[in-house]
Each structure stands twice: as C-alpha cells, then as structure tokens.
Scaffold this active site. Structure first.
Site, mmCIF file in Angstrom:
data_model
loop_
_atom_site.group_PDB
_atom_site.id
_atom_site.type_symbol
_atom_site.label_atom_id
_atom_site.label_comp_id
_atom_site.label_asym_id
_atom_site.label_seq_id
_atom_site.Cartn_x
_atom_site.Cartn_y
_atom_site.Cartn_z
ATOM 1 N N ASP A 13 8.411 39.187 31.313
ATOM 2 C CA ASP A 13 8.478 38.044 30.459
ATOM 3 C C ASP A 13 8.820 36.962 30.300
ATOM 4 O OD1 ASP A 13 7.112 36.943 28.236
ATOM 5 O OD2 ASP A 13 7.129 37.636 26.821
ATOM 6 N N ASN A 27 2.170 21.462 30.124
ATOM 7 C CA ASN A 27 0.438 20.194 30.705
ATOM 8 C C ASN A 27 1.226 18.607 30.660
ATOM 9 O OD1 ASN A 27 -0.186 19.692 28.446
ATOM 10 N ND2 ASN A 27 -0.825 21.376 27.688
ATOM 11 N N ASP A 37 2.948 28.469 28.621
ATOM 12 C CA ASP A 37 3.543 27.660 27.842
ATOM 13 C C ASP A 37 3.319 28.151 25.882
ATOM 14 O OD1 ASP A 37 3.900 25.247 26.598
ATOM 15 O OD2 ASP A 37 2.133 24.839 26.990
ATOM 16 N N SER A 124 2.616 26.600 37.737
ATOM 17 C CA SER A 124 0.492 26.977 38.392
ATOM 18 C C SER A 124 -0.071 27.804 38.984
ATOM 19 C CB SER A 124 0.445 25.149 39.845
ATOM 20 O OG SER A 124 1.154 23.996 39.195
ATOM 21 N N THR A 125 0.791 28.658 38.859
ATOM 22 C CA THR A 125 -0.572 29.754 39.433
ATOM 23 C C THR A 125 -1.030 30.862 39.180
ATOM 24 O OG1 THR A 125 1.593 31.709 38.852
ATOM 25 C CG2 THR A 125 1.569 30.365 41.391
ATOM 26 N N ILE A 127 -3.905 29.402 35.417
ATOM 27 C CA ILE A 127 -4.575 28.258 34.574
ATOM 28 C C ILE A 127 -4.544 27.404 35.492
ATOM 29 C CG2 ILE A 127 -5.387 26.838 32.456
ATOM 30 C CD1 ILE A 127 -3.948 28.955 31.308
#
Ligand code: AR6
Length: 176
Positions: A13, A27, A37, A124-125, A127
């Site tokens: 984590d 985003n 996020d 980007s990997t 959602i």
C-alpha cells in the site's frame, strides 16, 4: 551509482511508504476518487484536498499527462505528486505517450522540489484499464531514461498493490 540500483519494487500500500514524495493516480478534477486516489486522501487527511482545491481554483485542475504537487498531510511522505494518467481506449488515442508524460512530468516536478526518494503506483492500471504489462514497461523505461539523465533522484520505488502488477514488475526488473 548505476540507475538500476536506484529502482526498487514493493508489494503493498503506497500510503504506508516513507519517501520524500508519493505519486497519486488522480483525475483531471483533482477532487479525489476511488482506487489509490481515495486511499491517499483518506489516509492523508483533508489538508491534501484543500491544497488540491487551491490548485484547481488557480489553474482549473490537471490535464492528462501533467502533474501537480501538494503536502502529504498525515502520510509518512513530504509531498504527494498528483498526476493524471490516460483512460485506456484501445491504444490508438495516444495513451502510451500520455502515460509516459505522466511519469516524466511527475519526476520533473520531483526534481524541482528537491525530492530524492519517490514512490509510484501503477498509474492508469486500475479504474482506467491501461493493460498492466504495457503500463509497467512504459513506467520502467520512462523512469530508467530519466534516472540516466538526472542524478539527483536517489530512489524510485514502484509500489505494486496487486499480485499481477507485482509479478510483471519483477520480470521486467530482472531483464533491466
Ligand atoms: N497503494 C498502491 N497502489 C494502489 C493502491 C494503494 N493503496 N490502491 C490501488 N492501487 P487506480 P487509475 C493500485 O484505479 O487506473 C480514481 O478514481 C491499483 O491496483 O487507483 O489511474 C482517480 O480519481 C492499480 O494498479 O488509478 C481516477 O478517477 C493502480 O493503483 C481514476 O481512479 C492504479 O489504479 C484513476 O484510475
């Protein structure tokens, strides 16, 4: 020091990682969301969101491939660098270049803020559905190219949250 010796892989984590900066897969709104996020804002506390809102008021969010920097609030890091990766849309929409820019601009902002140790999630990997193998190859090549040029960064940690990302990075690092 060889650039390869500055690259570390961690399974876990990112909110638990002690580093000068951790990178957030944000985003364009900078107002938080799910995935890493959400975890960063939850663990770091409201100071992070307050600073994101100030940046948003000043410059209207963060474009895909760009990065901004804030406090890390209660996290064991000094800064959070928020970058926005591309949504995977089949690969014909410039996704690979945009992902490369997200890593590169995060590193540039790190150097500008005298960050020496930085940790990245697999931008980007989740959602955004960028294929994990392609994303890891871009992450590793962009970071490697950067470290070869810019000597001030001492350590880059790739934090793999899921087992698949972890084994992909493990294989790529062996071949480095
Ligand atoms: N530590 C490290 N990595 C994590 C953690 C964590 N605590 N939690 C998830 N991951 P994602 P994206 C991994 O979906 O695809 C948000 O809503 C996860 O397994 O967080 O860039 C934003 O607001 C995956 O490998 O980010 C955007 O709207 C990686 O982090 C959107 O999601 C990225 O997954 C961004 O989507």
């Amino acid at each position: 020091m060889n650039y390869k010796d500055k690259i570390v892989l961690l399974h876990g984590d990112i909110t638990k990682v002690s580093a000068d900066a951790i990178v957030n897969a944000a985003n364009t709104s900078l107002l938080g969301g799910g995935g890493v996020d959400g975890a960063i804002h939850r663990a770091g506390g409201k100071e992070i969101l307050e600073e994101c809102i100030r940046i948003r008021n000043r410059q209207g969010g963060c474009a895909v491939g760009e990065a901004v920097i804030t406090t890390a609030g209660r996290l064991p890091a000094r800064y959070v660098i928020h970058t926005v990766g591309p949504v995977w849309n089949g690969g014909g929409k410039g996704e690979e270049t945009l992902l490369q820019r997200a890593y590169h601009n995060s590193l540039r902002l790190a150097v500008e803020n005298e960050v020496k140790t930085i940790a990245f999630p697999g931008i980007s990997t989740g959602i955004y559905h960028f294929p994990k193998d392609k994303a890891a190859a871009i992450a590793l090549s962009t970071v490697s190219d950067f470290l070869k040029q810019e000597k001030s960064i001492e350590k880059v940690t790739f934090v793999a949250f899921d087992a698949i990302n972890h084994s992909i990075y493990e294989q790529l690092l062996l071949a480095l």
